[in-house]
Design a protein around this motif. Structure first.
Motif, short mmCIF file in Angstrom:
data_model
loop_
_atom_site.label_atom_id
_atom_site.label_comp_id
_atom_site.label_asym_id
_atom_site.label_seq_id
_atom_site.Cartn_x
_atom_site.Cartn_y
_atom_site.Cartn_z
N ALA A 97 -3.88 -5.25 -10.15
CA ALA A 97 -3.57 -3.96 -9.47
C ALA A 97 -4.53 -4.16 -8.08
CB ALA A 97 -3.86 -2.76 -10.11
N MET A 98 -3.87 -3.29 -7.08
CA MET A 98 -4.64 -3.29 -5.72
C MET A 98 -5.80 -2.08 -6.13
SD MET A 98 -1.95 -2.92 -2.66
CE MET A 98 -3.37 -2.91 -1.59
N THR A 133 -1.34 2.76 -7.35
CA THR A 133 -0.27 2.68 -8.02
C THR A 133 1.00 3.38 -7.44
OG1 THR A 133 0.85 3.14 -10.23
CG2 THR A 133 -0.65 4.80 -9.50
N THR A 134 2.29 3.11 -7.78
CA THR A 134 3.40 3.83 -7.12
C THR A 134 4.07 4.47 -8.20
OG1 THR A 134 4.51 1.80 -7.31
CG2 THR A 134 3.55 2.28 -5.21
N LYS A 159 -0.60 6.16 -4.36
CA LYS A 159 -1.60 6.83 -4.75
C LYS A 159 -2.81 6.38 -5.68
CE LYS A 159 0.97 8.60 -8.56
NZ LYS A 159 1.56 9.84 -9.29
N THR A 160 -3.71 6.76 -5.79
CA THR A 160 -4.75 6.35 -6.59
C THR A 160 -4.97 6.64 -7.88
OG1 THR A 160 -6.39 7.63 -5.63
CG2 THR A 160 -6.34 5.44 -4.64
N ALA A 161 -5.14 6.19 -9.09
CA ALA A 161 -5.31 6.49 -10.24
C ALA A 161 -6.52 5.88 -10.86
CB ALA A 161 -4.11 6.38 -11.01
N THR A 162 -6.92 6.41 -11.96
CA THR A 162 -8.23 6.05 -12.76
C THR A 162 -7.91 5.92 -14.12
OG1 THR A 162 -8.82 8.41 -13.08
CG2 THR A 162 -9.81 7.36 -11.09
#
Length: 973
Positions: A97-98, A133-134, A159-162
């Motif tokens: 992932a980025m 993620t998208t 958007k970012t996720a954790t």
């Protein structure tokens, strides 16, 4: 003390790689596992779906029945009252992932003793992994509550996720080893080694842009441990000396030296133990037994004895003699009076026969004529050196300021360090003049290149303080070098040595005016779609430009640009900031009002601007339509209030509009419009959504399209120029079609190769396609639709015809063939909707074509038990295989008649291509009928008997009673 061996380039590269905003593709190491999965559901969905903590579906009655919320029983008859819990797969683990840089890395030293054999204690680590993620979609129109409202998918957003991840640590990630590394193949001792990159993860291919500009993999990637660094054991062949390279082989002396490299230059080498030298080590092992002796004092490195004056700020003073490695103190004498003592002297020991006293060590107290020098060891002092000499000051030397590498606020004092700040020269007793240069040594202030007098508190020969407000704003800018002088001209300026530059000179910023098209006069209207110059002082080092309200408060979120920012240029001298068009993308401050309700607030490294009512303004921009959407049929606006289209207009600057018009594509007004603030309209800077079930355009009939050439556009009326929707998205306006009658059928049979159909109704002026559908109105797989270029002729808005054997249906029309009564219907589609003929005799029918065959019997009966023969007829042998009949239009056949050339019927077989009887098969293309020998025998085996006086043939009868008869052939059982 030095803590690392990184050069400035190394540190800068690592800072770039590990900064938070450096987003690149990254694969997690193989030993990382998922601890707590990410939560991708919106907050509104979390209570009713399983979450990352394994929570089951809730129960309104308590307990854990695991159901999905459903409608209560009893309201709809036969409605199931149970629901199935979907199978729950494993939680997702986001590996590749980025990810942004980690910002900081902390190393933990682990206790270990190779002699005592302390064992490494395994542990585990967990942390929060943040990635991009998208997942998910933007749903537009979800806030609509009116029946008929439509939802559609918008563009997904990054958007970012954790996720919580962890790893077990069974061994250290980094191990340092001292070992005998031997020699390289060319005989050079190996200084160090490390584990190779064989297991490292290279994400080069994941991070590639659309146009790679290099041929080799360049990362970035992930270094996977463990890594072992091996250093050679202390060895007599290595000495840390500076050569401009990472490491070199030393001079083969017998004593080893180690140290830190803390920067890119020779002064950044620190040898340890502190101040160690070979000569000092030798003196410790075999101490001198007598006092040191000076045989020569030199200012040229010991080559010749000093003859005249020694300039203390530019020359090294060299002492040549004996037993100098034992020297601890150096004294400069005026006669027998000590004018300066220098201690400890060990750091000046070059060898047992040489000491070098560098510039900056001898102070102004030692200046004068007839100076002599002696040295002390633990055994006593030496005789004076044989030479007497004059010590003079030379030009001042600046070694640093408290603003080196930082931003200097010229409204504050500046602490200056160096030497040569004081002198016994009566004409130049102390520094009192300065000049500011750029990084290339060009004078910036004063602009004439000379020096200027300032207030300097010279505290000592090595320390001074520049008073506040001594530097002009003309000196503002980046990478400045302070130059010092003790006289009122530039002939004795301090040198441009390798001292770090002052990163920038600035002060509290101030706005003095606006220029260019982005602002009417100096204030009034800020047109954010135009360029703007903000003029003032101390605008350099600006890191934020904010639009604030007249009361000084900020918007939430702040309407600000954080610099550096694309489209924003700050003059290095701090006199101007240039804002390109559209750098402020938010419309939070946009208004049609002419009231001056906003100001710019500029933040720089020193402070921020004060409010000034003289420079207030209002904000707007020219509206622009980028595209229109939300039509169920592209290019056609269905204006029907019940089933029609909502309108979606995307653009920029839309908050400034007042009215929405429908106009002709040629620009003519159609007297049909809506107020922009009307109920049913949702207006933002980027979009307009019109709920047509709530609000309709005035005089809607005025805008209806009559014919395919009448196109319409939207026009937005605003305080600036009107905006028109793109000509490439011009559209028609109308209402959905209806059906009334269908003519041209033969007893509800559509003989597709001979009948011309006529469809009557309303809304038929713009036909997109016409289809033959099944009795339920569903499309027939693989069957072409037709339009005006394939056999449809529009008579007017109430009627159209379909020509016989319409070319647009070829070659798939056989798929429409059906012998079932009323099993086919016509469906017409316009840009505004669809209409289908009735399911009864007024609109339903069968479809068939006249059966036909090939020109010769060999082609018609090819295959199966037919031998092709040597004559023109050939023979079908019942015992050799099934009877094959080749041709076309067979799927509309209802009967197969076996007969002879005297028209005597032997058997009639009723068929339906969709469900043929046993022993008969009609292929999907309607081009082959296969009849087994057993089926022929069961109906009438005589047809296959040989009769020299009669030939046999087959007649096919369609559902519309259109017949086709094959050629004659011979038969035999």
């Amino acid at each position: 003390q030095p803590r690392h061996a990184l050069t400035y380039d190394d540190a800068g590269g690592l800072r770039y790689l590990y900064r938070n905003n450096n987003y690149v593709y990254e694969t997690l190491p193989l030993n990382v596992v998922l601890v707590v999965p990410t939560q991708l559901l919106p907050l509104t969905a979390v209570p009713v779906f399983p979450g990352p903590f394994g929570r089951p579906y809730p129960s309104s009655l308590g307990g854990n029945p695991n159901f999905i919320p459903r409608r209560n029983t009893g309201y709809i008859p036969a409605l199931p009252i149970t629901s199935v819990l979907p199978a729950q797969g494993p939680p997702p683990f986001f590996d590749l992932a980025m990810r942004g840089g980690i910002d900081k890395i902390q190393f933990h030293e682990q206790p270990f003793d190779s002699l005592l054999g302390i064992t490494f204690t395994p542990t585990n680590l967990t942390w929060t992994d943040t990635f991009v993620t998208t997942n998910g979609q933007n749903i537009i129109g979800a806030d609509k509550t009116v029946p008929g409202s439509e939802l559609f998918l918008g563009v997904p957003e990054l958007k970012t996720a954790t996720q919580e991840v962890g790893r077990a640590v069974w061994m250290p990630d980094i191990i340092f080893v001292a070992d005998d590394l031997g020699l390289s193949p060319d005989g050079v001792p190996i200084g160090w080694n490390r584990t190779g990159p064989g297991t490292w993860i290279d994400n080069f291919t994941n991070t590639l842009g659309p146009t790679p500009t290099f041929d080799t993999n360049v990362g970035p990637g992930v270094i996977t441990g463990p890594i072992q660094f091996s250093f050679t054991k202390i060895h007599e062949e290595f000495e840390l000396i500076w050569s401009g390279e990472a490491s070199i082989v030393g001079n083969q002396n017998t004593y080893s030296l180690w140290g830190h490299i803390r920067g890119p230059g020779p002064k950044d080498v620190v040898i340890f133990p502190r101040d160690v030298r070979h000569a000092i080590i030798e003196n410790s092992i075999a101490p001198a037994s007598d006092v040191p002796k000076i045989t020569r004092v030199s200012d040229d490195g010991g080559t010749t004895a000093i003859s005249t004056a020694y300039t203390r700020t530019t020359e090294t003073l060299t002492l040549i003699g004996q037993r100098l490695a034992s020297v601890r103190v150096i004294q400069i004498l005026n006669g027998n009076v000590v004018v300066q003592s220098i201690a400890p002297a060990t750091e000046y020991v070059i060898s047992d026969s040489r000491l070098d006293i560098p510039v900056g060590i001898i102070s102004d107290a030692a200046e004068g004529t007839e100076r002599e020098i002696r040295v002390w060891s633990t055994l006593g002092y030496s005789e004076k050196g044989p030479q007497k000499f004059t010590i003079e000051t030379g030009n001042p030397v600046l070694t640093g300021t408290n603003a080196d590498g930082l931003v200097y606020n010229r409204a504050e004092p500046l602490l200056i360090q160096g030497y040569g700040f004081k002198s016994v020269d009566v004409n130049a007793t102390k520094i009192a003049y300065i000049r500011m240069d750029d990084a290339s040594g060009n004078a910036v202030w004063p602009t004439d290149g000379n020096v200027t007098s300032v207030t300097l508190d010279v505290k000592s020969d090595t320390l001074a303080e520049l008073s506040r407000d001594m530097v002009s704003s003309i000196a503002d800018g980046s990478n400045r070098r302070l130059r010092l002088s003790r006289i009122d001209n530039n002939t004795q300026l301090s040198s441009t040595n390798d001292v770090r530059l002052i990163s920038a000179i600035s002060a509290k910023p101030e706005i003095t005016s606006y220029t260019t098209e982005g602002m009417a006069a100096n204030s009034g209207e800020y047109r954010r779609d135009k360029t703007l110059d903000i003029n003032g002082t101390a605008l350099n080092t600006t890191y934020r430009i904010e639009i604030i309200k007249a009361d000084g408060t900020s918007y939430s979120p702040a309407l600000a640009l954080d610099l550096p920012h694309p489209g924003v240029y700050v003059e290095d001298n701090g006199s101007r900031i240039q804002l390109s068009a559209d750098v402020f993308t938010s419309a939070a401050a946009d208004s049609n009002s002419s009231d001056d309700t906003h100001e710019f607030k500029i933040f720089n490294a020193i402070n921020n601007t004060d409010q000034n009512a003289s420079f207030r303004f209002n904000v707007n921009r020219q509206p622009l339509i980028n595209f229109i959407g939300a039509f169920s049929s592209t290019g056609a606006f269905n204006r029907d209030k019940t089933v029609g289209d909502d309108i979606f207009i995307a653009g920029t600057g839309l908050k400034s509009i007042g009215r929405i018009h429908l106009i002709d594509a040629n620009g003519s007004d159609l007297n049909s419009s809506i107020e922009a603030n009307a109920t049913g309209i949702t207006l933002t800077d980027a979009s307009i959504i019109i709920d047509t079930s709530v609000i309709q355009f005035s005089n809607p009939g005025n805008a209806d399209s009559v014919g395919t050439q009448q196109f319409r556009l939207f026009s937005l009326e605003s305080a600036r120029d009107n905006a028109t929707s793109p000509a490439a998205q011009r559209f028609h306006i109308g209402t959905p079609p209806t059906f009334s009658t269908l003519s041209g059928l033969t007893s509800n049979h559509y003989r597709r190769d001979s009948d011309m159909l006529e469809f009557n109704g309303t809304g038929l002026g713009m036909i997109t396609k016409v289809e033959i559908v099944d009795a339920a109105g569903q499309p027939i797989a693989g069957l072409n639709a037709i339009n005006t270029s394939g056999g449809v002729t529009i008579v007017d808005g109430t009627s159209f015809t379909i020509t016989a054997d319409a070319p647009g249906w070829r070659p798939t029309l056989h798929l429409a063939d059906s012998i079932g009564s009323l099993s086919r219907r016509l469906k017409v589609t316009t840009p505004y909707g669809t209409a289908t003929t009735d399911t009864n005799a007024s609109g339903a029918f069968t479809v068939s074509g006249t059966p036909s065959f090939f020109g010769v019997s060999q082609a018609t009966f090819a295959g199966g038990g037919y031998d092709g023969g040597t004559s023109t007829t050939g023979t079908y042998d019942l015992s050799s295989g099934p009877l094959h009949i080749n041709g076309r239009n067979f799927r509309g056949v209802k009967q197969i008649v076996l007969e002879d050339n005297a028209s005597t019927t032997y058997a009639t077989i009723n068929v339906n291509a969709a469900a043929p009887p046993q022993g008969v098969n009609i292929n999907a293309d309607g081009t082959l009928i296969t009849i087994t020998g057993a089926t022929i025998s069961s109906h009438n085996a005589t047809w296959a008997a040989h009769d020299s006086s009669l030939m046999k043939r087959v007649t096919l009868i369609s559902v519309a009673d259109q017949n086709g008869t094959t050629q004659d052939i011979n038969t035999q059982p």
